[in-house]
Scaffold this motif. Structure first.
Motif, PDB file in Angstrom:
ATOM      1  N   ARG A 143      54.096  67.786  67.041  1.00 31.34           N
ATOM      2  CA  ARG A 143      54.892  67.908  68.205  1.00 31.34           C
ATOM      3  C   ARG A 143      56.385  68.392  67.734  1.00 31.34           C
ATOM      4  O   ARG A 143      57.408  67.767  67.932  1.00 31.34           O
ATOM      5  CB  ARG A 143      55.461  66.470  68.764  1.00 31.34           C
ATOM      6  CG  ARG A 143      54.060  65.877  69.259  1.00 31.34           C
ATOM      7  CD  ARG A 143      53.685  66.414  70.510  1.00 31.34           C
ATOM      8  NE  ARG A 143      54.603  66.222  71.385  1.00 31.34           N
ATOM      9  CZ  ARG A 143      55.046  65.136  72.296  1.00 31.34           C
ATOM     10  NH1 ARG A 143      54.576  64.019  72.019  1.00 31.34           N
ATOM     11  NH2 ARG A 143      56.115  65.247  73.185  1.00 31.34           N
ATOM     12  N   PRO A 144      56.416  69.773  67.202  1.00 33.06           N
ATOM     13  CA  PRO A 144      57.693  70.204  66.776  1.00 33.06           C
ATOM     14  C   PRO A 144      58.873  70.420  67.890  1.00 33.06           C
ATOM     15  O   PRO A 144      60.043  70.445  67.397  1.00 33.06           O
ATOM     16  CB  PRO A 144      57.203  71.771  66.246  1.00 33.06           C
ATOM     17  CG  PRO A 144      56.118  71.810  67.086  1.00 33.06           C
ATOM     18  CD  PRO A 144      55.329  70.568  67.373  1.00 33.06           C
ATOM     19  N   GLU A 145      58.498  70.152  69.000  1.00 30.95           N
ATOM     20  CA  GLU A 145      59.397  70.435  70.333  1.00 30.95           C
ATOM     21  C   GLU A 145      60.246  69.234  70.040  1.00 30.95           C
ATOM     22  O   GLU A 145      61.739  69.261  70.519  1.00 30.95           O
ATOM     23  CB  GLU A 145      58.792  70.571  71.426  1.00 30.95           C
ATOM     24  CG  GLU A 145      58.048  69.233  72.002  1.00 30.95           C
ATOM     25  CD  GLU A 145      56.587  69.217  71.535  1.00 30.95           C
ATOM     26  OE1 GLU A 145      56.018  68.412  71.764  1.00 30.95           O
ATOM     27  OE2 GLU A 145      56.205  70.063  70.627  1.00 30.95           O
ATOM     28  N   LEU A 146      59.710  67.998  69.658  1.00 29.03           N
ATOM     29  CA  LEU A 146      60.518  66.694  69.616  1.00 29.03           C
ATOM     30  C   LEU A 146      62.081  67.315  68.555  1.00 29.03           C
ATOM     31  O   LEU A 146      63.037  66.706  68.780  1.00 29.03           O
ATOM     32  CB  LEU A 146      59.680  65.595  69.177  1.00 29.03           C
ATOM     33  CG  LEU A 146      58.702  65.197  70.067  1.00 29.03           C
ATOM     34  CD1 LEU A 146      57.915  64.017  69.337  1.00 29.03           C
ATOM     35  CD2 LEU A 146      59.380  64.616  71.091  1.00 29.03           C
ATOM     36  N   GLY A 147      61.428  67.524  67.455  1.00 28.54           N
ATOM     37  CA  GLY A 147      62.418  67.740  66.483  1.00 28.54           C
ATOM     38  C   GLY A 147      63.530  68.964  66.945  1.00 28.54           C
ATOM     39  O   GLY A 147      64.690  69.001  66.590  1.00 28.54           O
ATOM     40  N   PHE A 148      62.943  69.834  67.591  1.00 24.37           N
ATOM     41  CA  PHE A 148      63.706  70.893  68.127  1.00 24.37           C
ATOM     42  C   PHE A 148      65.020  70.627  69.118  1.00 24.37           C
ATOM     43  O   PHE A 148      66.133  71.077  69.089  1.00 24.37           O
ATOM     44  CB  PHE A 148      63.040  72.177  68.635  1.00 24.37           C
ATOM     45  CG  PHE A 148      63.800  73.344  69.313  1.00 24.37           C
ATOM     46  CD1 PHE A 148      64.277  74.249  68.361  1.00 24.37           C
ATOM     47  CD2 PHE A 148      64.191  73.148  70.909  1.00 24.37           C
ATOM     48  CE1 PHE A 148      65.029  75.316  68.994  1.00 24.37           C
ATOM     49  CE2 PHE A 148      64.908  74.467  71.230  1.00 24.37           C
ATOM     50  CZ  PHE A 148      65.412  75.473  70.207  1.00 24.37           C
ATOM     51  N   ARG A 149      64.254  69.613  70.212  1.00 19.13           N
ATOM     52  CA  ARG A 149      65.186  69.198  71.023  1.00 19.13           C
ATOM     53  C   ARG A 149      66.462  68.274  70.426  1.00 19.13           C
ATOM     54  O   ARG A 149      67.515  68.345  70.907  1.00 19.13           O
ATOM     55  CB  ARG A 149      64.388  68.184  72.219  1.00 19.13           C
ATOM     56  CG  ARG A 149      63.738  69.155  73.108  1.00 19.13           C
ATOM     57  CD  ARG A 149      63.344  68.505  74.323  1.00 19.13           C
ATOM     58  NE  ARG A 149      62.365  67.382  73.964  1.00 19.13           N
ATOM     59  CZ  ARG A 149      60.964  67.549  74.213  1.00 19.13           C
ATOM     60  NH1 ARG A 149      60.346  68.685  74.771  1.00 19.13           N
ATOM     61  NH2 ARG A 149      60.165  66.551  73.809  1.00 19.13           N
ATOM     62  N   LEU A 150      65.852  67.218  69.312  1.00 16.28           N
ATOM     63  CA  LEU A 150      66.986  66.607  68.824  1.00 16.28           C
ATOM     64  C   LEU A 150      68.143  67.384  68.076  1.00 16.28           C
ATOM     65  O   LEU A 150      69.096  67.262  68.170  1.00 16.28           O
ATOM     66  CB  LEU A 150      66.294  65.813  67.705  1.00 16.28           C
ATOM     67  CG  LEU A 150      66.790  64.812  66.963  1.00 16.28           C
ATOM     68  CD1 LEU A 150      67.782  63.848  68.078  1.00 16.28           C
ATOM     69  CD2 LEU A 150      66.217  63.774  66.069  1.00 16.28           C
ATOM     70  N   LEU A 151      67.682  68.393  67.327  1.00 19.72           N
ATOM     71  CA  LEU A 151      68.573  69.306  66.745  1.00 19.72           C
ATOM     72  C   LEU A 151      69.403  70.119  67.683  1.00 19.72           C
ATOM     73  O   LEU A 151      70.788  70.056  67.462  1.00 19.72           O
ATOM     74  CB  LEU A 151      67.893  70.437  65.753  1.00 19.72           C
ATOM     75  CG  LEU A 151      67.174  69.723  64.650  1.00 19.72           C
ATOM     76  CD1 LEU A 151      66.555  71.078  63.881  1.00 19.72           C
ATOM     77  CD2 LEU A 151      68.070  69.208  63.655  1.00 19.72           C
TER      78      LEU A 151
END
Length: 241
Positions: A143-151
């Motif tokens: 779920r890399p999109e979770l990290g991207f949204r957090l950044l």
């Protein structure tokens, strides 16, 4: 006298600290430059040395690769001293680039996020770069999109203090982003120093005011406490005041 170890000349104006000077210059003629940068022309080396002695200066070879070599009349001791002073000043003014690091989990709770964001804000205000690392574990790696949204959220929350210097990118199990401060480290230090001085001045002014009030109270004390004795206050009632 200095030995001729790797002399060099930079057309931009830099002169090596290892130069041939005076009688170590053993070419028949040189292209001579005066002490103020004026061109004298091509002269025999012994004549150039004589001019240096008459002016109480040194003959310094600044461009050995020239045909003939270029030499200048100067106070070599003063030149070396000024160069050393400039080098020290340059080192003093240099600021080391510091990169702080902050690690987050993709499913971080709101309280922890605010705490981490506070640290990032503090780093950016101090003029430091911040490397933000999102650490994925187990199924989170899918779920890399979770990290991207957090950044992306963090970058937007601190946009007044910093900017995205390096966009989010996957790095193994982690996702990394680098934030750069809007202001330089030196500016942050200068502002922090000015704030500390302002606070110190305010505290000193407050102490001065308190001291002045205490001194004024002491000065007024004897007058305020003095009391005029009336007739009824005589110890012996038969003695008129």
């Amino acid at each position: 006298m200095l030995s001729a170890v790797g002399p060099s000349y930079d057309p931009g104006g830099h002169i090596s600290t290892e130069l041939r000077i005076n009688d170590r210059i053993r070419v028949p003629e040189v292209r001579l430059v005066g002490p103020n940068g004026e061109t004298v022309g091509i002269v025999p080396t012994d004549q150039a040395l004589k001019l240096a002695q008459e002016a109480d200066l040194d003959l310094v070879e600044i461009a050995p690769q020239g045909k003939p070599p270029v030499c200048k009349l100067m106070d070599y001791g003063k030149f070396k001293y000024e160069n050393a002073q400039k080098a020290r000043e340059t080192r003093r003014n240099q600021t080391n680039v510091v990169i702080k690091e902050m690690k987050l989990r993709p499913k971080i709770d709101s309280h922890d996020y605010e705490t981490k964001k506070g640290h990032v804000v503090r780093f950016l205000r101090a003029g430091d770069k911040v490397k933000i690392t999102i650490m994925f574990r187990g199924r989170e790696q899918h779920r890399p999109e979770l990290g991207f949204r957090l950044l992306q959220r963090l970058a937007e929350d601190v946009t007044e203090l910093g900017f995205v210097e390096s966009a989010p990118k996957q790095d193994g199990r982690n996702m990394v982003m680098v934030l750069g401060p809007h202001r330089k480290k030196a500016e942050a230090k200068a502002e922090e120093k000015a704030e500390r001085q302002a606070k110190a001045d305010a505290r000193q002014a407050e102490r001065d005011t308190e001291r002045a009030e205490v001194e004024a109270a002491h000065a007024a004390g004897p007058v305020a406490q003095k009391k005029t004795r009336g007739r009824s206050e005589n110890l012996d009632p038969e003695i008129d005041a």
